[in-house]
Scaffold this motif. Structure first.
Motif, PDB file in Angstrom:
ATOM      1  N   PHE A 154       0.835  -1.191   0.000  1.00 32.70           N
ATOM      2  CA  PHE A 154       0.000   0.000   0.000  1.00 32.70           C
ATOM      3  C   PHE A 154       0.878   1.251   0.000  1.00 32.70           C
ATOM      4  O   PHE A 154       1.865   1.311   0.714  1.00 32.70           O
ATOM      5  N   GLY A 155       0.522   2.223  -0.806  1.00 34.59           N
ATOM      6  CA  GLY A 155       1.215   3.512  -0.767  1.00 34.59           C
ATOM      7  C   GLY A 155       2.126   3.758  -1.938  1.00 34.59           C
ATOM      8  O   GLY A 155       2.566   4.873  -2.150  1.00 34.59           O
ATOM      9  N   CYS A 156       2.467   2.735  -2.688  1.00 32.78           N
ATOM     10  CA  CYS A 156       3.380   3.001  -3.791  1.00 32.78           C
ATOM     11  C   CYS A 156       3.064   2.087  -4.966  1.00 32.78           C
ATOM     12  O   CYS A 156       1.944   1.614  -5.115  1.00 32.78           O
ATOM     13  N   MET A 179       8.939   0.726  -6.233  1.00 31.31           N
ATOM     14  CA  MET A 179       9.526   0.330  -4.952  1.00 31.31           C
ATOM     15  C   MET A 179      10.649  -0.689  -5.109  1.00 31.31           C
ATOM     16  O   MET A 179      11.491  -0.822  -4.244  1.00 31.31           O
ATOM     17  N   CYS A 239       4.191   7.887  -6.329  1.00 25.67           N
ATOM     18  CA  CYS A 239       3.143   7.157  -5.645  1.00 25.67           C
ATOM     19  C   CYS A 239       1.801   7.853  -5.760  1.00 25.67           C
ATOM     20  O   CYS A 239       0.898   7.599  -4.967  1.00 25.67           O
TER      21      CYS A 239
END
Lengths: 427, 267, 116
Positions: free
Chosen positions: B26-28, B32, B179
């Motif tokens: 979650f979040g990107c 990553m 993101c």
């Protein structure tokens, strides 16, 4: 400051020199001072987040001493729990990928328990090999801005909620309209022995309740009644009249199925109900079918309605005239004109509302008209009610924008014994 | 439905090498993995992707109904495996994707060979007898943080996220664009992530599993790492000397070593 | 499409309302409004001059019925003059040709002039 062009007519004097000196002194004097009491918070952290340096402004905002913070706290220790998660899932990964991150809204926890809404930016300082050494972070007080943004956000949520409710209301209304509309028309036509029946309803607008109506129902096992009509006007007021007309005719037919008597009852009811105020009236054809051997006798009466069309097995298409029948509901007593015909095998009776004949066609937006309708219908003899309705539906669709009224069609016929020649079916 | 473009699937590494499927949290998005993917692609067929609603996935394929629960994300994983006909998949899931991998492996057991869970947590909210590290109020606070930071998100962002090649300048202007996510979709993903409880699903894991945790991780504290390790019989636990929730970014070499060590032992 | 235009002329013997253009569902309300604003009475009959009415469908004739009700309430006579063929057809189908007094071919312009 550019010094490449000394002013020729004014030699460098003492005034200029002293200004420069003051400037230099100010700049040199302010480096540390600027860091410590800048109008924003500064802090530098090791790569694991441990705070290595912090300015006085930020310490003042936090309500903490330098000793409490430096070397003892990590940057995320200054954040709320939600902020910590946001930091670890968004802030830190982005910083690590980009080397910098700008203007992220985070809440800073104060020692006393309060919170400081802040806008935070960070930059990674690297060594000569590009390896990250430390993170420099600035913290801006965003109390006012955050309050304003919260306000915007709340307004947007309110607007979003209102939009959603409006959409739901609209859906409910559409559903209600559809239910009401369907109550104005029979769900399906009942089978009549020895006959075929077909119908079509074209709605000018899905949002607008129609004013046309039709029905076909058994009377006493030997006879069937039918009607088709058109209420003046559109929308809910017209639909209310449509409903009243439909159920009045159904009840009247059971009491006295004579076509003139049924229309007279409807006339009385409509005139009594709508005498005062906005006049509401309709046109209607009401009739009774009586199958007898291979033929069906049709008795009908018209009140101000366009004449029915009869498509004969021998290729003729003629109107069944009902002149002199008056609009239903405008006068306390009204004349209605009866007519009679016999349908033999291959004959079809077509009832329609004036949306069909008053459709506007061509460049001149001429009315489609009675003659064109009869000519078109003449091409449909030898087919049967279902094919007639299918062809008429195609005709209505071909009018496009020219058809701006509701249109109802009802075709009743006696099936022919001989097979339908395919070539006669219009396309 | 073209799953490859829907999930922005990218593939690197030798065609005949064992498959390594890397799933972002979650979040990107798949960015990553940028510090570890090139090294892994020397030995593995590395498959990267963005969940629908994240990164440069096809946002038109998103629906709240499907992506309100982790099962919807697990379906993305299974559908990618099917679209590319991936077999013997070594699945590397970061954060919530560790549990998404568990769900995907349970749904399509014949496709998964092993699981590598980076910073997993089967339940973030504390409950009697279990410490996930957060209260329900903390999660609300996170959702508020999300909202506060998505105020800057606008329609101008959409072409960037959707990968509009005609306007590359947009990408340069937006400094935090990696993101960037549609706020409504991020909100749904956040709720699905932090309000889920998949502790029972840990029992279903039958493949060799590595639990990789950081020594200092607020989101997946060591207590939770120990819980996951204990719940999956035969799993291996490796603790990296690292701070934060993303060791593949903050300690890429150590992360690579741990992954290589685990997979090397398996083969 | 020609818009509907109405012209009211008060004469010594009554009111002449000239209706020109197209009368359908969208313009009928306009005519109804004009008609109901007229002052009529037993000695102030209403003449509707339809000589320049290019188009009229069944929803348009609602306005004629409103005019008739308005006139009847005031005990005023109402007459339709110069009714074009297509309008006559609609009046015939709806049976309204029995309800209205129709006077073909009258020049209301002259009659109005003569009355003033």
């Amino acid at each position: 400051m550019s010094r490449t062009d000394p002013v020729p007519d004014r030699p460098k004097g003492e005034a200029t020199a002293s200004t420069d000196a003051a400037f230099t002194a100010l700049l040199e004097d302010s480096a540390e001072e600027l860091y410590e009491s800048a109008p924003c918070g500064y802090l530098s952290t090791l790569m694991d987040g441990t705070i290595a340096k912090i300015n006085t402004t930020l310490l003042t905002w936090l309500g903490r001493s330098r000793e409490e913070v430096v070397g003892r706290m990590r940057f995320t220790d200054l954040l709320t729990v939600g902020g910590k998660i946001y930091h670890d899932t968004h802030y830190a990964p982005l910083l690590s990928m980009q080397g910098s991150i700008n203007g992220i809204a985070l809440d800073i926890k104060k020692a006393g328990g309060g919170r400081l809404p802040a806008l935070v930016s960070s930059l990674t300082k690297t060594d000569s090999d590009g390896r990250p050494l430390l993170i420099r972070t600035t913290v801006f007080d965003a109390s006012d801005r955050r309050a304003y943004e919260q306000e915007l956000l709340r307004e947007r949520q309110v607007a979003e909620g209102a939009r959603r409710r409006a959409e739901e209301d609209r859906e409910r209304l559409q559903e209600a309209l559809a239910v009401l509309q369907s109550s104005l028309l029979p769900a399906a036509l009942p089978p009549v022995p020895g006959m075929e029946a077909a119908s079509y309803y074209h709605t000018a607008s899905p949002d607008r309740l129609g004013g046309d109506f039709y029905d076909l129902f058994p009377l006493d096992g030997k006879r069937w009644a039918f009607f088709l009509g058109d209420v003046c006007g559109k929308g809910p007021q017209a639909a209310a009249v449509t409903s009243l007309a439909r159920y009045t005719l159904r009840a009247a037919a059971l009491h006295d199925p004579d076509p003139v008597a049924a229309l007279t009852t409807l006339n009385t009811v409509l005139h009594e109900r709508y005498a005062a105020g906005d006049p509401r009236y309709c046109t209607a054809v009401f009739g009774v079918l009586e199958p007898d051997g291979d033929t069906v006798t049709v008795q009908l009466a018209s009140g101000g309605h366009p004449p029915a069309l009869v498509l004969r097995e021998d290729g003729r298409a003629d109107y069944l005239p009902t002149p002199g029948g008056l609009l239903v509901g405008i006068l306390p007593t009204a004349p209605f004109t009866p007519a009679r015909t016999v349908l033999a095998a291959g004959d079809t009776l077509l009832l329609y509302t004036d949306g069909l004949t008053e459709a506007r066609t061509g460049d001149q937006r001429e009315l489609f008209g009675d003659d064109a309708l009869r000519d078109f219908a003449a091409g449909l003899t030898h087919t049967g009610p279902q094919q007639v309705i299918t062809a008429m539906t195609g005709l209505l669709n071909s009018f496009g924008d020219g058809l701006d009224d509701d249109t109802a069609l009802l075709a009743l016929g006696v099936p022919t014994n001989r097979p339908h020649p395919v070539s006669d079916t219009p396309t | 439905m073209d799953v490859v473009s829907r999930n922005n699937v990218t593939v690197a590494g030798p065609e005949d090498a064992p498959v390594l499927l890397l799933a972002h949290g979650f979040g990107c998005d798949q960015n990553m993995w940028r510090l570890v993917a090139p090294a892994l692609a020397e030995r593995f067929r590395v498959v990267l992707f963005d969940y629908v609603g994240s990164g440069r996935s096809d946002l038109t394929a998103w629906s709240e109904a499907r992506y309100s629960a982790l099962d919807g994300y697990a379906r993305d994983v299974v559908e990618i495996c099917e679209a590319l006909d991936l077999r013997e998949v070594r699945f590397v899931g970061h954060s919530v994707s560790a549990m998404i991998g568990v769900l995907a492996a349970a749904a399509a057991p014949d496709r998964f060979a092993s699981l590598i869970m980076i910073g997993p947590s089967p339940c973030y909210v504390d409950s009697p007898g279990y410490r996930g590290g957060f209260s329900a109020e903390d999660i609300d606070e996170l959702l508020q943080s999300l909202q506060a930071n998505y105020l800057g998100w606008s329609a101008a962002m959409a072409p960037v996220i959707m990968g509009n090649p005609d306007r590359p300048e947009l990408g340069a202007e937006l400094t935090n664009s990696f993101c960037a996510t549609d706020p409504a979709m991020a909100h749904v993903f956040a709720r699905a992530t932090f309000l889920s409880d998949t502790r029972e699903d840990l029992k279903k894991v039958t493949v060799p599993t590595l639990v990789l945790e950081c020594s200092q991780d607020v989101i997946a504290p060591r207590e939770v790492g120990a819980y996951v390790h204990a719940a999956i019989p035969g799993s291996r636990l490796v603790t990296l000397e690292a701070t934060g929730h993303c060791p593949h970014l903050s300690a890429p070499e150590a992360t690579l070593t741990a992954i290589a060590g685990f997979l090397g032992n398996l083969s | 499409m020609n818009p509907l235009t109405t012209t009211v002329q008060e004469t010594g013997t009554g009111t002449v309302l000239r209706v020109a253009g197209e009368l359908d569902y969208s313009t009928a309300a306009e005519l109804r409004q004009v008609v109901t604003g007229l002052t009529l009475g037993p000695d102030r009959p209403l003449v509707l001059d339809l000589g320049r009415l290019d188009f009229c469908d069944s929803s348009g004739i609602t306005a004629f019925i409103v005019a008739r009700n308005h006139a009847t309430a005031a005990q005023a006579r109402i007459t339709l003059v110069n009714v074009p063929g297509p309008v006559l057809r609609v009046l015939h189908v709806t049976g309204l040709d029995q309800v209205f007094t129709l006077e073909p071919g009258t020049d209301t312009r002259n009659r109005g002039a003569a009355g003033s």
